[in-house]
Design a protein around this motif. Structure first.
Motif, PDB file in Angstrom:
ATOM      1  N   ARG A   2       0.846  -1.183   0.000  1.00  0.00           N
ATOM      2  CA  ARG A   2       0.000   0.000   0.000  1.00  0.00           C
ATOM      3  C   ARG A   2       0.887   1.239   0.000  1.00  0.00           C
ATOM      4  O   ARG A   2       1.841   1.320   0.759  1.00  0.00           O
ATOM      5  CB  ARG A   2      -0.899   0.009   1.235  1.00  0.00           C
ATOM      6  N   THR A   4       0.972   5.578   0.071  1.00  0.00           N
ATOM      7  CA  THR A   4       0.188   6.763   0.385  1.00  0.00           C
ATOM      8  C   THR A   4      -0.126   7.491  -0.913  1.00  0.00           C
ATOM      9  O   THR A   4       0.515   7.276  -1.948  1.00  0.00           O
ATOM     10  CB  THR A   4       0.963   7.715   1.316  1.00  0.00           C
ATOM     11  N   LYS A   5      -1.120   8.343  -0.883  1.00  0.00           N
ATOM     12  CA  LYS A   5      -1.486   9.129  -2.061  1.00  0.00           C
ATOM     13  C   LYS A   5      -0.293   9.973  -2.510  1.00  0.00           C
ATOM     14  O   LYS A   5      -0.011  10.095  -3.699  1.00  0.00           O
ATOM     15  CB  LYS A   5      -2.685  10.024  -1.714  1.00  0.00           C
ATOM     16  N   PHE A   6       0.436  10.519  -1.557  1.00  0.00           N
ATOM     17  CA  PHE A   6       1.596  11.349  -1.852  1.00  0.00           C
ATOM     18  C   PHE A   6       2.663  10.543  -2.588  1.00  0.00           C
ATOM     19  O   PHE A   6       3.203  10.977  -3.606  1.00  0.00           O
ATOM     20  CB  PHE A   6       2.166  11.911  -0.545  1.00  0.00           C
ATOM     21  N   THR A   7       2.960   9.341  -2.092  1.00  0.00           N
ATOM     22  CA  THR A   7       3.969   8.482  -2.716  1.00  0.00           C
ATOM     23  C   THR A   7       3.521   8.042  -4.104  1.00  0.00           C
ATOM     24  O   THR A   7       4.317   8.015  -5.044  1.00  0.00           O
ATOM     25  CB  THR A   7       4.255   7.253  -1.834  1.00  0.00           C
ATOM     26  N   ASP A   8       2.245   7.724  -4.244  1.00  0.00           N
ATOM     27  CA  ASP A   8       1.711   7.332  -5.543  1.00  0.00           C
ATOM     28  C   ASP A   8       1.871   8.468  -6.548  1.00  0.00           C
ATOM     29  O   ASP A   8       2.323   8.244  -7.677  1.00  0.00           O
ATOM     30  CB  ASP A   8       0.241   6.939  -5.409  1.00  0.00           C
ATOM     31  N   LEU A   9       1.543   9.693  -6.142  1.00  0.00           N
ATOM     32  CA  LEU A   9       1.697  10.837  -7.038  1.00  0.00           C
ATOM     33  C   LEU A   9       3.163  11.059  -7.391  1.00  0.00           C
ATOM     34  O   LEU A   9       3.495  11.377  -8.534  1.00  0.00           O
ATOM     35  CB  LEU A   9       1.129  12.107  -6.391  1.00  0.00           C
ATOM     36  N   ARG A  12       4.257   8.409  -9.946  1.00  0.00           N
ATOM     37  CA  ARG A  12       3.660   8.672 -11.258  1.00  0.00           C
ATOM     38  C   ARG A  12       4.266   9.912 -11.909  1.00  0.00           C
ATOM     39  O   ARG A  12       4.477   9.946 -13.118  1.00  0.00           O
ATOM     40  CB  ARG A  12       2.146   8.801 -11.146  1.00  0.00           C
ATOM     41  N   VAL A  37      -5.242  15.522 -10.866  1.00  0.00           N
ATOM     42  CA  VAL A  37      -5.075  15.814  -9.442  1.00  0.00           C
ATOM     43  C   VAL A  37      -4.933  17.325  -9.281  1.00  0.00           C
ATOM     44  O   VAL A  37      -4.545  18.015 -10.229  1.00  0.00           O
ATOM     45  CB  VAL A  37      -3.841  15.095  -8.841  1.00  0.00           C
ATOM     46  N   HIS A  41      -1.462  19.819  -4.853  1.00  0.00           N
ATOM     47  CA  HIS A  41      -0.896  18.531  -4.419  1.00  0.00           C
ATOM     48  C   HIS A  41       0.354  18.194  -5.225  1.00  0.00           C
ATOM     49  O   HIS A  41       1.371  17.779  -4.684  1.00  0.00           O
ATOM     50  CB  HIS A  41      -1.904  17.405  -4.560  1.00  0.00           C
TER      51      HIS A  41
END
Length: 59
Positions: A2, A4-9, A12, A37, A41
């Motif tokens: 899993r 975090t949204k931050f790491t995913d962004l 990418r 997004v 962010h």
């Protein structure tokens, strides 16, 4: 795994920048729009990546 949204962004964004044409700079706003997004962010993500030395960025 899993992320975090931050790491995913961040991941990418780095992948997007890896395939970018070196001739024309890519803006944070353009990357944010492509990924659907908020610009704020993505700006935080790019700032963190810059401080880590992963990307070169300027205002």
């Amino acid at each position: 795994m899993r992320l975090t949204k931050f790491t995913d962004l961040a991941l990418r964004a780095v992948m997007r920048l890896a395939v970018a044409d070196d001739e024309e700079p890519v803006t944070t706003r353009a990357v944010a729009e492509e990924m659907a997004v908020p610009h704020a962010h993505m700006a935080k993500v790019v700032t963190r990546l810059r401080h880590l030395g992963v990307v070169e960025a300027r205002r």
